[in-house]
Design a protein around this motif. Structure first.
Motif, PDB file in Angstrom:
ATOM      1  N   UNK A  63       0.813  -1.215   0.000  1.00 51.44           N
ATOM      2  CA  UNK A  63       0.000   0.000   0.000  1.00 51.44           C
ATOM      3  C   UNK A  63       0.851   1.272   0.000  1.00 51.44           C
ATOM      4  N   UNK A  64       2.152   1.137  -0.227  1.00 46.31           N
ATOM      5  CA  UNK A  64       3.062   2.279  -0.145  1.00 46.31           C
ATOM      6  C   UNK A  64       2.734   3.391  -1.133  1.00 46.31           C
ATOM      7  N   UNK A  65       2.036   3.082  -2.188  1.00 47.28           N
ATOM      8  CA  UNK A  65       1.714   4.111  -3.174  1.00 47.28           C
ATOM      9  C   UNK A  65       0.220   4.351  -3.282  1.00 47.28           C
ATOM     10  N   UNK A  66      -0.498   4.126  -2.186  1.00 51.23           N
ATOM     11  CA  UNK A  66      -1.910   4.488  -2.140  1.00 51.23           C
ATOM     12  C   UNK A  66      -2.051   5.987  -2.385  1.00 51.23           C
ATOM     13  N   UNK A  67      -3.215   6.385  -2.830  1.00 51.61           N
ATOM     14  CA  UNK A  67      -3.434   7.782  -3.197  1.00 51.61           C
ATOM     15  C   UNK A  67      -3.205   8.784  -2.082  1.00 51.61           C
ATOM     16  N   UNK A  68      -3.345   8.383  -0.853  1.00 52.89           N
ATOM     17  CA  UNK A  68      -3.213   9.330   0.257  1.00 52.89           C
ATOM     18  C   UNK A  68      -1.780   9.490   0.749  1.00 52.89           C
ATOM     19  N   UNK A  69      -0.845   8.661   0.285  1.00 55.83           N
ATOM     20  CA  UNK A  69       0.538   8.790   0.755  1.00 55.83           C
ATOM     21  C   UNK A  69       1.195  10.007   0.118  1.00 55.83           C
ATOM     22  N   UNK A  70       2.119  10.614   0.838  1.00 58.77           N
ATOM     23  CA  UNK A  70       2.758  11.844   0.395  1.00 58.77           C
ATOM     24  C   UNK A  70       4.260  11.705   0.611  1.00 58.77           C
ATOM     25  N   UNK A  71       5.015  11.787  -0.474  1.00 55.16           N
ATOM     26  CA  UNK A  71       6.461  11.640  -0.386  1.00 55.16           C
ATOM     27  C   UNK A  71       7.182  12.909  -0.847  1.00 55.16           C
ATOM     28  N   UNK A  72       6.500  14.068  -0.777  1.00 56.29           N
ATOM     29  CA  UNK A  72       7.101  15.317  -1.247  1.00 56.29           C
ATOM     30  C   UNK A  72       8.149  15.886  -0.308  1.00 56.29           C
ATOM     31  N   UNK A  73       8.162  15.444   0.926  1.00 51.46           N
ATOM     32  CA  UNK A  73       9.183  15.891   1.872  1.00 51.46           C
ATOM     33  C   UNK A  73       9.526  14.729   2.797  1.00 51.46           C
TER      34      UNK A  73
END
Length: 133
Positions: A63-73
């Motif tokens: 689930x690491x790339x579910x829509x709610x995950x945020x990797x911008x910072x």
């Protein structure tokens, strides 16, 4: 007597929801986690506990790339990773535990996903999206 048309639409929607969720989420998860990761870790480690925890971590990783995950910072990524573990570790461990205890990778799929959450929660959406009457 024929059933009420709205009830018929819900029944058709439930069947569609079951098929779509089974092919789209249940089967890929079953193959990757309970059919591959759990038996391999169990055989390699000889430890049921290690296999169960590994199953939970693998389920969270799916689930690491579910829509709610945020990797911008870095902060957002750390929070997303923490929430992934909090949300998916225990359900993944439960799926793995069922597999280890029964020796059957299909148990969780039929015992849990055949009824909930996908069919109960998704049927109204499926009825609306596919215009089932």
């Amino acid at each position: 007597d024929t059933p009420h048309p709205r009830l018929q639409g819900r029944a058709v929607g439930a069947v569609i929801a079951l098929v779509v969720s089974f092919l789209g989420t249940v089967l890929p998860t079953l193959v990757m986690v309970t059919a591959l990761v759990v038996p391999l870790v169990l055989r390699a480690s000889g430890s049921a506990a290690t296999a169960v925890v590994s199953g939970g971590l693998a389920y969270a990783a799916l689930h690491a790339f579910d829509g709610w995950t945020d990797y911008r910072s870095l902060t957002a990524a750390a929070l997303s990773a923490a929430l992934l573990v909090l949300q998916y570790l225990l359900p993944g461990m439960f799926k793995a535990l069922l597999t280890v205890r029964t020796g059957n990778v299909w148990v969780h799929a039929w015992a849990y996903h055949a009824v909930a959450p996908h069919v109960w929660a998704d049927t109204p959406l499926i009825v609306r999206v596919f215009g089932v009457r």
